[in-house]
Design a protein around this motif. Sequence first.
Motif, PDB file in Angstrom:
ATOM      1  N   HIS A  37       3.004   3.408   3.516  1.00 52.88           N
ATOM      2  CA  HIS A  37       4.196   2.628   3.806  1.00 52.88           C
ATOM      3  C   HIS A  37       5.324   2.993   2.846  1.00 52.88           C
ATOM      4  O   HIS A  37       5.091   3.588   1.798  1.00 52.88           O
ATOM      5  N   ILE A  38       6.512   2.610   3.231  1.00 46.87           N
ATOM      6  CA  ILE A  38       7.681   2.646   2.342  1.00 46.87           C
ATOM      7  C   ILE A  38       8.417   1.322   2.490  1.00 46.87           C
ATOM      8  O   ILE A  38       8.471   0.755   3.595  1.00 46.87           O
ATOM      9  N   ASN A  39       8.971   0.842   1.379  1.00 46.35           N
ATOM     10  CA  ASN A  39       9.807  -0.351   1.392  1.00 46.35           C
ATOM     11  C   ASN A  39      11.265   0.035   1.572  1.00 46.35           C
ATOM     12  O   ASN A  39      11.774   0.918   0.880  1.00 46.35           O
ATOM     13  N   ILE A 211       6.524   1.491 -10.181  1.00 47.42           N
ATOM     14  CA  ILE A 211       5.714   0.823  -9.168  1.00 47.42           C
ATOM     15  C   ILE A 211       4.592   0.097  -9.900  1.00 47.42           C
ATOM     16  O   ILE A 211       4.052   0.602 -10.881  1.00 47.42           O
ATOM     17  N   ALA A 212       4.230  -1.093  -9.427  1.00 49.14           N
ATOM     18  CA  ALA A 212       3.352  -1.959 -10.228  1.00 49.14           C
ATOM     19  C   ALA A 212       1.946  -1.410 -10.396  1.00 49.14           C
ATOM     20  O   ALA A 212       1.376  -1.493 -11.475  1.00 49.14           O
ATOM     21  N   LYS A 213       1.356  -0.847  -9.346  1.00 45.94           N
ATOM     22  CA  LYS A 213      -0.075  -0.548  -9.414  1.00 45.94           C
ATOM     23  C   LYS A 213      -0.424   0.924  -9.245  1.00 45.94           C
ATOM     24  O   LYS A 213      -1.593   1.289  -9.280  1.00 45.94           O
ATOM     25  N   HIS A 254       7.598   1.288  -2.994  1.00 46.57           N
ATOM     26  CA  HIS A 254       6.251   1.158  -2.436  1.00 46.57           C
ATOM     27  C   HIS A 254       5.561  -0.037  -3.085  1.00 46.57           C
ATOM     28  O   HIS A 254       5.921  -0.466  -4.185  1.00 46.57           O
ATOM     29  N   GLN A 255       4.554  -0.538  -2.393  1.00 42.12           N
ATOM     30  CA  GLN A 255       3.782  -1.690  -2.851  1.00 42.12           C
ATOM     31  C   GLN A 255       4.653  -2.943  -2.932  1.00 42.12           C
ATOM     32  O   GLN A 255       5.625  -3.078  -2.198  1.00 42.12           O
TER      33      GLN A 255
END
Length: 342
Positions: A37-39, A211-213, A254-255
């Motif tokens: 996915h992409i945000n 990105i967080a993770k 992302h995420q």
Amino acid sequence: MTNYRFPYPEPPANGALLEVAPGVLWLRMPLPYRLDHINIYLIADGDGWCVLDAGIHDDRTIELWKALLAGPLAGTRLTRLIVTHHHPDHIGMAGWLCRETGVPLLTSQTAYLACANLALDPESVKNRQFHDFYTNHGVSNEVADLMGTNGLNYLRMVSALPNSFLRLVSGDTLLVGKRRFRIFTGDGHAPEQVMLYCDEDRLFFCADQVIAKISPNVAVWPSEPDGDPLGHFLRTAREIRDNVPDNALVLPGHQLPFRGLHARCNELLEHHERRCDLIREATLDRPMTANELVPVIFHRELDLHQFGFAFSETLAHVNRMLRRAELAKVIVGDGVARYRTS
């Protein structure tokens, strides 16, 4: 890993909109990869909406954008499109969306020119320099050939860009609706990647820089085989940590959106230093090629697409360590570069 605060623990479905802050809508589009996915974000802009990033150019994303424009966004004016960087999952639909809606494109000069360069020379990944980039670092001829034909097909998933754009420059201010955004640009994941920070509302649109993770890919490519993208990435992480408040809502490419920016920047700095430590330990006893070092820092099985990124990121760590005189390059009779701890 730090226990980040995720104000929105569930993302919107592909093609759906979710309000994540007053006047900010979160949209997801699918990707045909492991990172699936992409945000994309829509920011209130007067009587319309400014779009941030566009998605990859494929049939599925086209259909989702058509459904949005005919459904939830029907009768809504899109004011402009900001693209954060030249990777196809972000810029791929930019040309299509600009033509379909009549919006202007805003991006960094590097992002525009890098994407245009790929479009001008779509067969460049098949040339000898590209092939030798891999074999000179221990990759077999067979895999190097595959990389030139199938390994980077995603580079072609971009619609033709508009003939003009507005350049976004670090340090400038961009007014979107009533919000004033300070423009940051970062390097390492992509050159001159655009990020936007609104101090009044503590909103930080950071694209793929934080990105967080997951750790954003930091890669050396054939066009700059001796480059130091990891050094650029680490510098940008420190600049973000030192200039954006820790309580900002981080809206990544992302995420999930999250809070806890400073801790995440520190984790990314430590993560890459640990990878350098692994390379240092692995090359104590014998020189190793970059290809041999890939499984030293990537412990999962990789398909061809993933291998290309893993190889290029491994070389990014090697090049950083060469710059710091922590590794030495050794080339023997076969012409393949090997590295040993200095």
